[in-house]
Design a protein around this motif. Structure first.
Motif, PDB file in Angstrom:
ATOM      1  N   TRP A 164       0.829  -1.202   0.000  1.00  0.00           N
ATOM      2  CA  TRP A 164       0.000   0.000   0.000  1.00  0.00           C
ATOM      3  C   TRP A 164       0.862   1.249   0.000  1.00  0.00           C
ATOM      4  CZ3 TRP A 164       0.207   3.858   3.542  1.00  0.00           C
ATOM      5  CH2 TRP A 164       0.726   3.588   4.804  1.00  0.00           C
ATOM      6  N   ARG A 165       2.029   1.188   0.662  1.00  0.00           N
ATOM      7  CA  ARG A 165       2.907   2.361   0.685  1.00  0.00           C
ATOM      8  C   ARG A 165       3.420   2.695  -0.713  1.00  0.00           C
ATOM      9  NH1 ARG A 165       3.920  -0.159   5.508  1.00  0.00           N
ATOM     10  NH2 ARG A 165       3.813   1.151   7.379  1.00  0.00           N
ATOM     11  N   ASP A 166       3.897   1.682  -1.428  1.00  0.00           N
ATOM     12  CA  ASP A 166       4.435   1.925  -2.767  1.00  0.00           C
ATOM     13  C   ASP A 166       3.334   2.336  -3.737  1.00  0.00           C
ATOM     14  OD1 ASP A 166       6.983   1.335  -1.907  1.00  0.00           O
ATOM     15  OD2 ASP A 166       6.988  -0.720  -2.674  1.00  0.00           O
ATOM     16  N   ALA A 167       2.213   1.633  -3.691  1.00  0.00           N
ATOM     17  CA  ALA A 167       1.110   1.960  -4.595  1.00  0.00           C
ATOM     18  C   ALA A 167       0.579   3.358  -4.314  1.00  0.00           C
ATOM     19  CB  ALA A 167      -0.011   0.934  -4.460  1.00  0.00           C
ATOM     20  N   GLY A 168       0.450   3.701  -3.032  1.00  0.00           N
ATOM     21  CA  GLY A 168      -0.058   5.015  -2.674  1.00  0.00           C
ATOM     22  C   GLY A 168       0.888   6.135  -3.046  1.00  0.00           C
ATOM     23  N   SER A 169       2.162   5.943  -2.756  1.00  0.00           N
ATOM     24  CA  SER A 169       3.143   6.985  -3.079  1.00  0.00           C
ATOM     25  C   SER A 169       3.293   7.155  -4.584  1.00  0.00           C
ATOM     26  CB  SER A 169       4.497   6.646  -2.449  1.00  0.00           C
ATOM     27  OG  SER A 169       4.414   6.729  -1.035  1.00  0.00           O
ATOM     28  N   ASP A 170       3.317   6.044  -5.305  1.00  0.00           N
ATOM     29  CA  ASP A 170       3.416   6.134  -6.772  1.00  0.00           C
ATOM     30  C   ASP A 170       2.211   6.868  -7.354  1.00  0.00           C
ATOM     31  OD1 ASP A 170       5.811   4.794  -6.765  1.00  0.00           O
ATOM     32  OD2 ASP A 170       5.005   2.894  -7.508  1.00  0.00           O
ATOM     33  N   ALA A 171       1.022   6.489  -6.905  1.00  0.00           N
ATOM     34  CA  ALA A 171      -0.192   7.118  -7.431  1.00  0.00           C
ATOM     35  C   ALA A 171      -0.204   8.611  -7.122  1.00  0.00           C
ATOM     36  CB  ALA A 171      -1.431   6.440  -6.835  1.00  0.00           C
ATOM     37  N   ALA A 172       0.101   8.967  -5.879  1.00  0.00           N
ATOM     38  CA  ALA A 172       0.095  10.374  -5.492  1.00  0.00           C
ATOM     39  C   ALA A 172       1.148  11.169  -6.258  1.00  0.00           C
ATOM     40  CB  ALA A 172       0.328  10.498  -3.988  1.00  0.00           C
ATOM     41  N   GLU A 173       2.356  10.606  -6.370  1.00  0.00           N
ATOM     42  CA  GLU A 173       3.425  11.308  -7.077  1.00  0.00           C
ATOM     43  C   GLU A 173       3.073  11.547  -8.542  1.00  0.00           C
ATOM     44  OE1 GLU A 173       8.073  10.595  -8.490  1.00  0.00           O
ATOM     45  OE2 GLU A 173       7.221   9.324  -6.912  1.00  0.00           O
ATOM     46  N   LEU A 174       2.567  10.535  -9.205  1.00  0.00           N
ATOM     47  CA  LEU A 174       2.248  10.668 -10.627  1.00  0.00           C
ATOM     48  C   LEU A 174       1.099  11.639 -10.867  1.00  0.00           C
ATOM     49  CD1 LEU A 174       2.673   6.932 -11.658  1.00  0.00           C
ATOM     50  CD2 LEU A 174       4.188   8.844 -12.257  1.00  0.00           C
ATOM     51  N   ILE A 175       0.111  11.623  -9.980  1.00  0.00           N
ATOM     52  CA  ILE A 175      -0.991  12.578 -10.111  1.00  0.00           C
ATOM     53  C   ILE A 175      -0.493  14.002  -9.903  1.00  0.00           C
ATOM     54  CG2 ILE A 175      -3.086  13.412  -8.964  1.00  0.00           C
ATOM     55  CD1 ILE A 175      -3.857  10.431  -8.615  1.00  0.00           C
ATOM     56  N   LEU A 176       0.315  14.221  -8.878  1.00  0.00           N
ATOM     57  CA  LEU A 176       0.843  15.566  -8.630  1.00  0.00           C
ATOM     58  C   LEU A 176       1.694  16.053  -9.792  1.00  0.00           C
ATOM     59  CD1 LEU A 176       1.777  15.351  -4.838  1.00  0.00           C
ATOM     60  CD2 LEU A 176      -0.210  16.472  -5.871  1.00  0.00           C
ATOM     61  N   ARG A 177       2.492  15.160 -10.364  1.00  0.00           N
ATOM     62  CA  ARG A 177       3.299  15.554 -11.522  1.00  0.00           C
ATOM     63  C   ARG A 177       2.411  15.901 -12.707  1.00  0.00           C
ATOM     64  NH1 ARG A 177       8.366  11.630 -12.433  1.00  0.00           N
ATOM     65  NH2 ARG A 177       8.701  13.208 -14.064  1.00  0.00           N
ATOM     66  N   ALA A 178       1.338  15.138 -12.892  1.00  0.00           N
ATOM     67  CA  ALA A 178       0.408  15.431 -13.991  1.00  0.00           C
ATOM     68  C   ALA A 178      -0.285  16.779 -13.792  1.00  0.00           C
ATOM     69  CB  ALA A 178      -0.633  14.319 -14.104  1.00  0.00           C
ATOM     70  N   LEU A 179      -0.440  17.181 -12.544  1.00  0.00           N
ATOM     71  CA  LEU A 179      -1.091  18.457 -12.248  1.00  0.00           C
ATOM     72  C   LEU A 179      -0.120  19.643 -12.295  1.00  0.00           C
ATOM     73  CD1 LEU A 179      -3.487  17.404  -9.333  1.00  0.00           C
ATOM     74  CD2 LEU A 179      -4.037  17.774 -11.738  1.00  0.00           C
ATOM     75  N   GLY A 180       1.156  19.355 -12.480  1.00  0.00           N
ATOM     76  CA  GLY A 180       2.116  20.445 -12.656  1.00  0.00           C
ATOM     77  C   GLY A 180       3.136  20.614 -11.552  1.00  0.00           C
ATOM     78  N   ILE A 181       3.127  19.736 -10.539  1.00  0.00           N
ATOM     79  CA  ILE A 181       4.125  19.799  -9.485  1.00  0.00           C
ATOM     80  C   ILE A 181       5.433  19.188 -10.001  1.00  0.00           C
ATOM     81  CG2 ILE A 181       4.713  19.051  -7.130  1.00  0.00           C
ATOM     82  CD1 ILE A 181       2.372  20.913  -7.083  1.00  0.00           C
ATOM     83  N   GLY A 182       6.570  19.813  -9.675  1.00  0.00           N
ATOM     84  CA  GLY A 182       7.859  19.299 -10.120  1.00  0.00           C
ATOM     85  C   GLY A 182       8.142  17.908  -9.571  1.00  0.00           C
ATOM     86  N   ALA A 183       8.996  17.168 -10.278  1.00  0.00           N
ATOM     87  CA  ALA A 183       9.241  15.763  -9.942  1.00  0.00           C
ATOM     88  C   ALA A 183       9.758  15.573  -8.523  1.00  0.00           C
ATOM     89  CB  ALA A 183      10.227  15.163 -10.946  1.00  0.00           C
ATOM     90  N   LYS A 184      10.756  16.340  -8.117  1.00  0.00           N
ATOM     91  CA  LYS A 184      11.338  16.167  -6.781  1.00  0.00           C
ATOM     92  C   LYS A 184      10.346  16.524  -5.688  1.00  0.00           C
ATOM     93  CE  LYS A 184      16.266  16.654  -7.852  1.00  0.00           C
ATOM     94  NZ  LYS A 184      17.511  17.414  -7.581  1.00  0.00           N
ATOM     95  N   GLU A 185       9.617  17.629  -5.882  1.00  0.00           N
ATOM     96  CA  GLU A 185       8.646  18.034  -4.871  1.00  0.00           C
ATOM     97  C   GLU A 185       7.498  17.024  -4.795  1.00  0.00           C
ATOM     98  OE1 GLU A 185       5.863  21.780  -3.426  1.00  0.00           O
ATOM     99  OE2 GLU A 185       6.704  21.794  -5.461  1.00  0.00           O
ATOM    100  N   ALA A 186       7.055  16.544  -5.946  1.00  0.00           N
ATOM    101  CA  ALA A 186       5.966  15.565  -5.969  1.00  0.00           C
ATOM    102  C   ALA A 186       6.362  14.304  -5.210  1.00  0.00           C
ATOM    103  CB  ALA A 186       5.595  15.222  -7.408  1.00  0.00           C
ATOM    104  N   GLN A 187       7.592  13.860  -5.414  1.00  0.00           N
ATOM    105  CA  GLN A 187       8.059  12.660  -4.713  1.00  0.00           C
ATOM    106  C   GLN A 187       8.131  12.908  -3.205  1.00  0.00           C
ATOM    107  OE1 GLN A 187      12.104  11.371  -5.467  1.00  0.00           O
ATOM    108  NE2 GLN A 187      11.548   9.226  -5.097  1.00  0.00           N
ATOM    109  N   ALA A 188       8.610  14.087  -2.814  1.00  0.00           N
ATOM    110  CA  ALA A 188       8.720  14.411  -1.390  1.00  0.00           C
ATOM    111  C   ALA A 188       7.337  14.457  -0.734  1.00  0.00           C
ATOM    112  CB  ALA A 188       9.434  15.744  -1.215  1.00  0.00           C
TER     113      ALA A 188
END
Length: 200
Positions: A164-188
């Motif tokens: 759940w941690r990996d799936a949740g973090s991946d989903a959140a990061e990819l959505i944030l990047r799609a919305l315009g958040i930079g890669a490093k910030e989205a991952q953080a």
């Protein structure tokens, strides 16, 4: 709900997670709930109405818990990320709950409303604060994307392909990047410690 109604509700959730509405009968529901058939008949008018009650309660309950989990001043990107990850964690902790949502999210209008609560507010807040970069008229598509990615992530958890941690973090990061958040910030944002989900 009374304790008996809660037992019936939980039993229905388990049964509907693996069967269609027409495949669930009163005898089976009573057995899983640990109550008599008469108790079932005294607490519901039909299996169909029970299904709708389960859907409505499930949708509003999760939206309320996600909304209560974050301070109003929290960064909307963090709130959105946390909300997505809460779905993954709860799917891991309550597989029947996750299976129910994955099974019916595309066909139940009430369940689809789950994505029109806090997620939409977080997206609109982020857009107003210039955290996101998309056109206002794309909002419906953005919400559909969030719902689709969240459901797919939940399925990955249910099928054991990801934690759940990996799936949740991946989903959140990819959505944030799609919305315009930079890669490093989205991952953080997507890997920040997840708080407890408030009780119902």
């Amino acid at each position: 709900m009374s304790p008996v109604q809660k037992r019936i509700h939980d039993a229905a959730l388990r049964l509907f997670a693996g069967k269609s509405i027409g495949e669930v009968n009163v005898s089976e529901l009573a057995q899983v709930a640990g109550v008599s058939r008469g108790t079932i008949y005294n607490n519901l008018s039909s299996i169909e109405s029970l299904f709708e009650n389960v859907v409505a309660q499930l949708s509003s309950e999760m939206n309320l818990r996600v909304a209560k989990s974050a301070h109003p001043d929290m960064d909307p990107a963090q709130r959105l990320s946390n909300g997505i990850r809460f779905y993954m964690r709860r799917t891991h902790e309550e597989p029947y709950w996750g299976r129910f949502i994955v099974r019916y999210a595309a066909t139940s209008a009430t369940l689809q409303d789950m994505w029109s609560g806090p997620p939409v507010q977080d997206v609109l807040s982020g857009l107003a604060l210039h955290r996101y970069d998309f056109r206002q008229e794309q909002l419906a598509s953005v919400v559909a994307m969030i719902g689709g990615v969240a459901l797919t992530g939940m399925l990955l958890v249910l099928e054991g392909h990801k934690t759940w941690r990996d799936a949740g973090s991946d989903a959140a990061e990819l959505i944030l990047r799609a919305l315009g958040i930079g890669a490093k910030e989205a991952q953080a944002i997507a890997t920040k410690e997840l708080p407890a989900l408030p009780p119902p």
